[in-house]
Write an enzyme that holds these catalytic residues in place. Structure first.
Site, PDB file in Angstrom:
ATOM      1  N   ASN A   5       1.038  -1.242  -0.080  1.00 25.91           N
ATOM      2  CA  ASN A   5      -0.013  -0.051  -0.028  1.00 25.91           C
ATOM      3  C   ASN A   5       0.714   1.399   0.033  1.00 25.91           C
ATOM      4  O   ASN A   5       0.474   2.392  -0.674  1.00 25.91           O
ATOM      5  CB  ASN A   5      -1.045   0.008   1.229  1.00 25.91           C
ATOM      6  N   LYS A  37      13.001  -6.631   0.126  1.00 25.66           N
ATOM      7  CA  LYS A  37      12.058  -7.236  -0.617  1.00 25.66           C
ATOM      8  C   LYS A  37      10.802  -6.494  -0.708  1.00 25.66           C
ATOM      9  O   LYS A  37       9.915  -6.536   0.326  1.00 25.66           O
ATOM     10  CB  LYS A  37      11.705  -8.697  -0.188  1.00 25.66           C
ATOM     11  N   SER A  88       5.551  -8.115  -4.660  1.00 25.64           N
ATOM     12  CA  SER A  88       5.230  -8.526  -5.894  1.00 25.64           C
ATOM     13  C   SER A  88       4.393  -7.635  -6.621  1.00 25.64           C
ATOM     14  O   SER A  88       4.347  -7.393  -7.731  1.00 25.64           O
ATOM     15  CB  SER A  88       5.126 -10.067  -5.901  1.00 25.64           C
ATOM     16  N   GLY A 133       3.088  -5.548   7.123  1.00 25.07           N
ATOM     17  CA  GLY A 133       2.207  -6.318   6.014  1.00 25.07           C
ATOM     18  C   GLY A 133       1.055  -7.134   7.045  1.00 25.07           C
ATOM     19  O   GLY A 133       0.781  -6.636   7.935  1.00 25.07           O
ATOM     20  N   SER A 134       0.365  -7.805   6.440  1.00 24.31           N
ATOM     21  CA  SER A 134      -0.713  -8.491   6.991  1.00 24.31           C
ATOM     22  C   SER A 134      -0.530  -9.479   8.263  1.00 24.31           C
ATOM     23  O   SER A 134       0.688  -9.888   8.478  1.00 24.31           O
ATOM     24  CB  SER A 134      -1.786  -9.555   5.925  1.00 24.31           C
ATOM     25  N   GLU A 191       5.257  -5.071  11.901  1.00 22.11           N
ATOM     26  CA  GLU A 191       3.978  -3.834  11.802  1.00 22.11           C
ATOM     27  C   GLU A 191       2.934  -4.460  10.958  1.00 22.11           C
ATOM     28  O   GLU A 191       2.936  -4.582   9.724  1.00 22.11           O
ATOM     29  CB  GLU A 191       4.661  -2.658  11.324  1.00 22.11           C
ATOM     30  N   CYS A 238      -3.184   0.758   7.143  1.00 21.85           N
ATOM     31  CA  CYS A 238      -3.405  -0.034   8.160  1.00 21.85           C
ATOM     32  C   CYS A 238      -4.145   0.833   9.626  1.00 21.85           C
ATOM     33  O   CYS A 238      -4.470   0.199  10.464  1.00 21.85           O
ATOM     34  CB  CYS A 238      -2.093  -0.822   8.741  1.00 21.85           C
ATOM     35  N   GLU A 275      -9.866  -6.848   9.332  1.00 23.31           N
ATOM     36  CA  GLU A 275      -9.354  -5.757   8.803  1.00 23.31           C
ATOM     37  C   GLU A 275     -10.109  -5.733   7.191  1.00 23.31           C
ATOM     38  O   GLU A 275      -9.979  -6.612   6.323  1.00 23.31           O
ATOM     39  CB  GLU A 275      -8.071  -5.889   8.546  1.00 23.31           C
TER      40      GLU A 275
END
Length: 487
Positions: free
Chosen positions: A157, A180, A183, A233-234, A255, A289, A390
């Site tokens: 995001n 990284k 993708s 990320g998630s 996070e 988030c 979420e």
């Protein structure tokens, strides 16, 4: 460094100061969320590519860590300046690959440069401790030293900002890094390789690789060279990384997801709350988030808030993210749009009422791309998926509450604990929130937006560790204690 082929730009990985394709030669296509056209290709790296990057970082670690911190900071300050100089170019790539509005993309580039520059300027302020010993003629010295090879994994995001949020403190404190990017939005981050080279960051100190999570990602996390993993990320992905890293007891900073409550009490400023809610919920098409994801509005001001909020949201413009007047761009991909649609449909089936939106927009501009209308739901309950899971999108589920106690109980009834919002003029209630709201970041009488000198961290399933400020920099340092006897 990019190449063009058939009108599609190809960006390479950046390993040990060189631009590389994957060992296998395979690539990943990156499509526009606005019209679904393939715009870029990037290497589809695998475990072999991950090992090459980790080995390059390992070889560079000692020399980089041995440099005076102020020298590291000077190099990073040049890196930040180059990011600013390439502001428009980077912002345009962000819009094309991610779908955020151009104005927000420009802001992301600015924040990214600041995420590098803030820790760089703090290089002289890294410090340890000297403690008195119980023995005569002895000092106890606690040094803070870099972990070493650090892996940074960023979410889609805010791919540029989240990568730079890790690069700045990691490199300033003497670590080397393999980054990284996701993708789905990897291109803007890969574009940093050329700028890192221009800034004079030594070969191997900063590497950018692309590939799948189950191949390259797993190797980066589990390889014995890796000493620290920092990931945004998630929550499910973070939990999997935590499990994989546990095999070698690799340090992890996570996070993760959020489900921020938005509480408006009876004495709160309704107009200020509406303004903050509109901005905070719809920024980046709701793909943040820390966005408010569930609204608890006091009975005394509920009708006024709902009327004003609905009127304000209905004026938001959906459309081409490059257009100056656009407020909301597309969702990042088809999967995310489908998930959003299913969540809203389940809420309606469970009894929620659609006040605004609730569907994909119609018309010629929206036949391609991944679009969803700003949506307001009322008559929600705290048991609905839309109030518990979420929701990365422009959906506002709203509930009535009759007291602060009820709002606190409902807000804390969540597996997540990243951010929360509170609107009240009563300082006693604000102080209660400090003690009772189970969230790492609380916005009182203002929209979301953390600052560099603060500390961004989650509680519960929203993560471990944290980012920003002096506390964030500490997360990239481990302690080494020396007992120095000079008798």
């Amino acid at each position: 460094m990019k190449e063009a082929s058939g009108g599609i730009d190809h960006y390479r990985m950046f390993i040990n100061g060189e631009f590389k394709d994957s060992v296998s030669g395979e690539t990943i296509e990156v499509a526009s969320p606005t019209n679904e056209d393939v715009l870029y290709t990037v290497p589809k790296g695998n475990k072999e590519d991950a090992v090459l990057a980790l080995q390059a970082a390992q070889a560079a670690q000692y020399a980089w860590g041995a440099r005076p911190a102020v020298e590291r900071g000077e190099i990073l300050a040049k890196f930040a300046a180059l990011i600013r100089e390439n502001r428009e170019r980077l912002a345009k790539i962000l819009v094309l690959e991610m779908g955020k509005t151009y104005g927000l993309a420009l802001g992301e580039v600015d924040v990214s440069a600041d995420f590098i520059n803030f820790p760089a300027q703090a290089a002289r302020r890294l410090e340890g401790d000297i403690l008195p010993s119980d023995l005569p003629n002895e000092h106890i010295l606690i040094h803070k030293v870099p972990y070493g090879v650090t892996v940074g994994i960023a979410a889609w995001n805010f791919p540029l900002a989240l990568s730079c949020r890790k690069i700045g403190p990691a490199l300033t404190t003497g670590n080397v890094m393999v980054v990284k990017p996701p993708s789905v939005t990897p291109v803007t981050v890969l574009a940093l390789g050329e700028l890192a080279q221009q800034a004079g960051i030594p070969n191997g100190v900063l590497n950018f690789v692309t590939g799948g999570g189950s191949t390259m990602g797993e190797e980066l996390v589990t390889n014995k060279i890796t000493r620290l993993v920092t990931m945004t990320g998630s929550t499910p992905t973070g939990q999997e990384i935590f499990r994989k890293a546990a095999e070698r007891l690799t340090a992890v900073r996570l996070e993760l997801g959020g489900k921020a409550p938005f509480i408006l009490l009876d004495d709160g400023d309704v107009d200020k709350a509406v303004e903050a809610a509109v901005v905070s919920r719809h920024l980046n098409s709701g793909q943040v988030c820390t966005c408010p994801e569930r609204f608890y509005i006091h009975d005394a001001v509920y009708d006024e808030f709902l009327e004003k909020y609905t009127a304000a949201v209905s004026k938001l413009k959906i459309g081409d993210p490059m257009d100056e007047g656009t407020d909301i761009g597309p969702k990042v991909n088809a999967y995310e749009t489908d998930q959003l649609e299913k969540t809203v449909n389940r809420a309606v089936e469970a009894g929620a009422k659609v006040v605004l939106g609730g569907k994909r927009p119609e018309g010629e501009p929206f036949k391609k791309g991944h679009w969803y209308e700003p949506t307001i739901l009322t008559e929600c309950t705290n048991e609905m998926d839309v109030m518990r899971d979420e929701v990365f999108g422009v959906v506002s589920p709203i509930m009535r509450v009759s007291s602060y106690e009820e709002a606190l109980e409902l807000a804390n009834d969540s597996d997540y604990g990243l951010a929360a919002f509170l609107f009240t003029k009563d300082m006693r209630q604000i102080q209660r929130a400090v003690l009772e709201l189970e969230f790492g970041e609380i916005y009182v009488n203002r929209p979301m937006g953390e600052q560099r000198q603060g500390f961004h961290n989650g509680h519960k399933l929203s993560g471990t560790g944290g980012e920003d400020g002096k506390h964030g920099m500490d997360n990239y340092l481990e302690k080494k204690t020396l007992y120095v006897n000079f008798s």
